[in-house]
Design a protein around this motif. Structure first.
Motif, short mmCIF file in Angstrom:
data_model
loop_
_atom_site.label_atom_id
_atom_site.label_comp_id
_atom_site.label_asym_id
_atom_site.label_seq_id
_atom_site.Cartn_x
_atom_site.Cartn_y
_atom_site.Cartn_z
N TRP A 100 -7.23 -10.56 -7.00
CA TRP A 100 -7.80 -9.30 -6.54
C TRP A 100 -7.15 -8.12 -7.26
O TRP A 100 -7.83 -7.15 -7.60
CB TRP A 100 -7.68 -9.15 -5.03
CG TRP A 100 -8.58 -10.05 -4.26
CD1 TRP A 100 -8.22 -10.93 -3.28
CD2 TRP A 100 -10.00 -10.17 -4.40
NE1 TRP A 100 -9.33 -11.60 -2.82
CE2 TRP A 100 -10.44 -11.15 -3.49
CE3 TRP A 100 -10.95 -9.56 -5.21
CZ2 TRP A 100 -11.77 -11.52 -3.36
CZ3 TRP A 100 -12.28 -9.93 -5.10
CH2 TRP A 100 -12.67 -10.90 -4.18
N ARG A 101 -5.83 -8.20 -7.49
CA ARG A 101 -5.16 -7.13 -8.24
C ARG A 101 -5.72 -7.05 -9.65
O ARG A 101 -5.97 -5.96 -10.17
CB ARG A 101 -3.65 -7.39 -8.31
CG ARG A 101 -2.87 -6.60 -7.31
CD ARG A 101 -1.37 -6.70 -7.48
NE ARG A 101 -0.93 -6.50 -8.83
CZ ARG A 101 0.04 -7.20 -9.41
NH1 ARG A 101 0.65 -8.15 -8.77
NH2 ARG A 101 0.41 -6.94 -10.64
N ASN A 151 -8.58 -7.82 -10.66
CA ASN A 151 -9.98 -7.38 -10.65
C ASN A 151 -10.14 -6.01 -9.99
O ASN A 151 -11.22 -5.69 -9.47
CB ASN A 151 -10.86 -8.43 -9.95
CG ASN A 151 -11.08 -9.62 -10.85
OD1 ASN A 151 -11.78 -9.53 -11.83
ND2 ASN A 151 -10.43 -10.73 -10.53
N ASN A 152 -9.06 -5.25 -10.00
CA ASN A 152 -9.07 -3.88 -9.50
C ASN A 152 -9.56 -3.76 -8.06
O ASN A 152 -10.36 -2.87 -7.74
CB ASN A 152 -9.89 -2.98 -10.44
CG ASN A 152 -9.51 -1.53 -10.30
OD1 ASN A 152 -8.39 -1.22 -9.89
ND2 ASN A 152 -10.43 -0.64 -10.61
N ARG A 153 -9.09 -4.67 -7.23
CA ARG A 153 -9.39 -4.61 -5.80
C ARG A 153 -8.08 -4.61 -5.01
O ARG A 153 -7.72 -5.58 -4.35
CB ARG A 153 -10.26 -5.80 -5.38
CG ARG A 153 -11.69 -5.78 -5.88
CD ARG A 153 -12.49 -4.55 -5.44
NE ARG A 153 -12.50 -4.31 -4.03
CZ ARG A 153 -13.43 -4.74 -3.17
NH1 ARG A 153 -14.45 -5.43 -3.62
NH2 ARG A 153 -13.35 -4.47 -1.89
N PRO A 154 -7.32 -3.51 -5.10
CA PRO A 154 -6.03 -3.47 -4.42
C PRO A 154 -6.16 -3.59 -2.90
O PRO A 154 -5.24 -4.08 -2.24
CB PRO A 154 -5.45 -2.11 -4.83
CG PRO A 154 -6.63 -1.30 -5.26
CD PRO A 154 -7.63 -2.27 -5.81
N LEU A 179 1.90 -3.35 -6.05
CA LEU A 179 0.60 -2.83 -5.62
C LEU A 179 0.72 -1.43 -5.04
O LEU A 179 -0.09 -0.55 -5.31
CB LEU A 179 0.02 -3.78 -4.57
CG LEU A 179 -1.37 -3.48 -4.05
CD1 LEU A 179 -2.39 -3.68 -5.16
CD2 LEU A 179 -1.68 -4.41 -2.89
N GLU A 228 1.35 2.75 -6.92
CA GLU A 228 0.37 3.81 -7.17
C GLU A 228 -0.24 4.36 -5.88
O GLU A 228 -0.56 5.52 -5.79
CB GLU A 228 -0.73 3.30 -8.08
CG GLU A 228 -0.25 3.00 -9.47
CD GLU A 228 -1.35 2.46 -10.36
OE1 GLU A 228 -2.54 2.63 -10.03
OE2 GLU A 228 -1.01 1.87 -11.40
N ARG A 229 -0.40 3.48 -4.89
CA ARG A 229 -1.08 3.88 -3.66
C ARG A 229 -0.16 4.63 -2.70
O ARG A 229 -0.55 5.62 -2.11
CB ARG A 229 -1.65 2.64 -2.95
CG ARG A 229 -2.71 1.94 -3.74
CD ARG A 229 -3.18 0.62 -3.19
NE ARG A 229 -2.68 0.20 -1.90
CZ ARG A 229 -3.41 -0.42 -0.99
NH1 ARG A 229 -4.67 -0.68 -1.23
NH2 ARG A 229 -2.88 -0.81 0.15
#
Length: 160
Positions: free
Chosen positions: A45-46, A48-51, A78, A81-82
Motif C-alpha cells: 500500500w505504501r 502504491n501511494n495509499r498511506p 509513513l 510526511e503525514r
C-alpha cells in the motif's frame, strides 16, 4: 480401576493433550506468517501511494504485537510526511524495543538523510563536477557533520 483400564485412560489423556497442544504450536507459526503477510501488504500500500491503507494495516499488526520492530519502522517512515510528531513517537518506541535492530539503523540513516540540506548538497556536487575536489569535500564534510549517510557515501568517497 484395573491397571489395564488405567493405562488406557492415561494414553487417551496424553493423546488428547498432545492433540490440543499441537494446534497451539502451529498457531504461533501461523501468527508469524499472518503478521508477515500484513507487513507485506502495508509495504504494497505504501508503494502504491495509499498511506491510509498502509497505516490501517500496520495498526492491525501493532494491535496484535505493539513491539513489532518492522511495524514500528514502517509507521515511523509513513508518518514522517503525514504527522512528524507521530513519526517521532514510533521512532522512539522502536529505539526502546529494538535499539540494535536493522530497522532502528535504517530509520536513523533515513532521518540523517532527511536532515541534509538539499541546496548545500547541490553546491557540493557542482564543486565536484567543476573539478574543485578540495572545496567539494569541505562542503560535504560541513553538510554531513561526520560520516555521510549511506546513500551519499559513494559520491562523497569518489570526490575524495
Amino acid at each position: 480401576m484395573s491397571g489395564k483400564r488405567f493405562n488406557e485412560w492415561l494414553v487417551a489423556g496424553l493423546l488428547g493433550t498432545t492433540l490440543t497442544m499441537a494446534p497451539g504450536l502451529s498457531l504461533g507459526q501461523s501468527s508469524d506468517a499472518s503478521v508477515q503477510r500484513l507487513l507485506d501488504q502495508a509495504e504494497f500500500w505504501r508503494g502504491n501511494n495509499r498511506p491510509d491503507l498502509a497505516a490501517d494495516t500496520l495498526q492491525r499488526v501493532l494491535a496484535a504485537d505493539p513491539d513489532n520492530p518492522a511495524a514500528l519502522y514502517q509507521m515511523a517512515v509513513l508518518e514522517q510526511e503525514r504527522d512528524p510528531a507521530a513519526a517521532q513517537r514510533y521512532a522512539e518506541r522502536l529505539r526502546q524495543v529494538a535499539p540494535n535492530s536493522d530497522y532502528a539503523r535504517r530509520l536513523n540513516e533515513r532521518l540523517r538523510r532527511q536532515d541534509v540540506d538539499a541546496e548545500q548538497l547541490r553546491d557540493a556536487r557542482q564543486l565536484a563536477r567543476a573539478g574543485n575536489a578540495k572545496a567539494a569535500v569541505s562542503r560535504y564534510e560541513e553538510l554531513f557533520d561526520g560520516a555521510p549517510p549511506a546513500d551519499l557515501a559513494l559520491e562523497y568517497y569518489q570526490t575524495l
